[in-house]
Design a protein around this motif. Structure first.
Motif, PDB file in Angstrom:
ATOM      1  N   PRO A  41      40.538  46.984  45.214  1.00 17.50           N
ATOM      2  CA  PRO A  41      41.723  47.184  44.377  1.00 17.50           C
ATOM      3  C   PRO A  41      42.133  45.937  43.593  1.00 17.50           C
ATOM      4  N   GLY A  42      41.686  44.772  44.011  1.00 23.06           N
ATOM      5  CA  GLY A  42      42.049  43.536  43.310  1.00 23.06           C
ATOM      6  C   GLY A  42      40.965  43.004  42.393  1.00 23.06           C
ATOM      7  N   CYS A  43      39.835  43.703  42.299  1.00 28.62           N
ATOM      8  CA  CYS A  43      38.746  43.226  41.441  1.00 28.62           C
ATOM      9  C   CYS A  43      39.222  43.080  40.002  1.00 28.62           C
ATOM     10  N   GLY A  44      38.913  41.934  39.442  1.00 24.02           N
ATOM     11  CA  GLY A  44      39.326  41.625  38.075  1.00 24.02           C
ATOM     12  C   GLY A  44      40.552  40.733  38.030  1.00 24.02           C
ATOM     13  N   MET A  45      41.182  40.510  39.173  1.00 25.33           N
ATOM     14  CA  MET A  45      42.406  39.717  39.204  1.00 25.33           C
ATOM     15  C   MET A  45      42.142  38.262  38.816  1.00 25.33           C
ATOM     16  N   THR A  46      41.048  37.682  39.290  1.00 25.60           N
ATOM     17  CA  THR A  46      40.726  36.299  38.939  1.00 25.60           C
ATOM     18  C   THR A  46      40.490  36.176  37.448  1.00 25.60           C
ATOM     19  N   ARG A  47      39.735  37.104  36.880  1.00 23.93           N
ATOM     20  CA  ARG A  47      39.491  37.072  35.432  1.00 23.93           C
ATOM     21  C   ARG A  47      40.779  37.290  34.661  1.00 23.93           C
ATOM     22  N   ALA A  48      41.675  38.112  35.198  1.00 24.33           N
ATOM     23  CA  ALA A  48      42.965  38.335  34.544  1.00 24.33           C
ATOM     24  C   ALA A  48      43.770  37.042  34.498  1.00 24.33           C
ATOM     25  N   TYR A  49      43.771  36.290  35.596  1.00 17.78           N
ATOM     26  CA  TYR A  49      44.515  35.032  35.613  1.00 17.78           C
ATOM     27  C   TYR A  49      43.854  33.953  34.778  1.00 17.78           C
TER      28      TYR A  49
END
Length: 108
Positions: A41-49
């Motif tokens: 569910p958190g995949c992509g969060m690092t790229r978003a930040y």
């Protein structure tokens, strides 16, 4: 085990941040996806930040639409889940964030 005190909570958050940055630096991607073959569910969060650090809000939202919820969750963590005086507001906010992650996960 419940973490007591602001100092301990801040140390825990700092250690977690160092681990996340180390994983990103060494190219270690989502362990959930690596083990189960589906994104978490958190995949992509690092790229978003990373996009957010470049002030690219549209790209951050594209990478993970729930990126805005992490600061709210950190505030809830620091204040032991009691940000608002009325408990039903705290529960509602957390439920909406949970629902947002779940909906994003289902549609991705």
């Amino acid at each position: 085990m419940k973490i007591k005190g602001l100092k301990e909570k801040l140390i825990t958050l700092a250690v977690a941040a160092v681990l996340v940055f180390a994983w990103a630096y060494f190219g270690i991607y989502c362990l959930f996806k690596r083990l189960l073959g589906i994104p978490c569910p958190g995949c992509g969060m690092t790229r978003a930040y990373l996009a957010l650090m470049r002030l690219d809000f549209a790209r951050a939202f594209e990478m993970h639409p729930m990126f805005w919820s992490v600061p709210i969750l950190l505030i809830f963590y620091l204040f032991d889940g009691r940000v608002f005086r009325k408990e039903w507001i705290n529960v509602t906010v957390l439920a909406l964030i949970f629902a947002g992650f779940l909906i994003n996960w289902i549609f991705r």
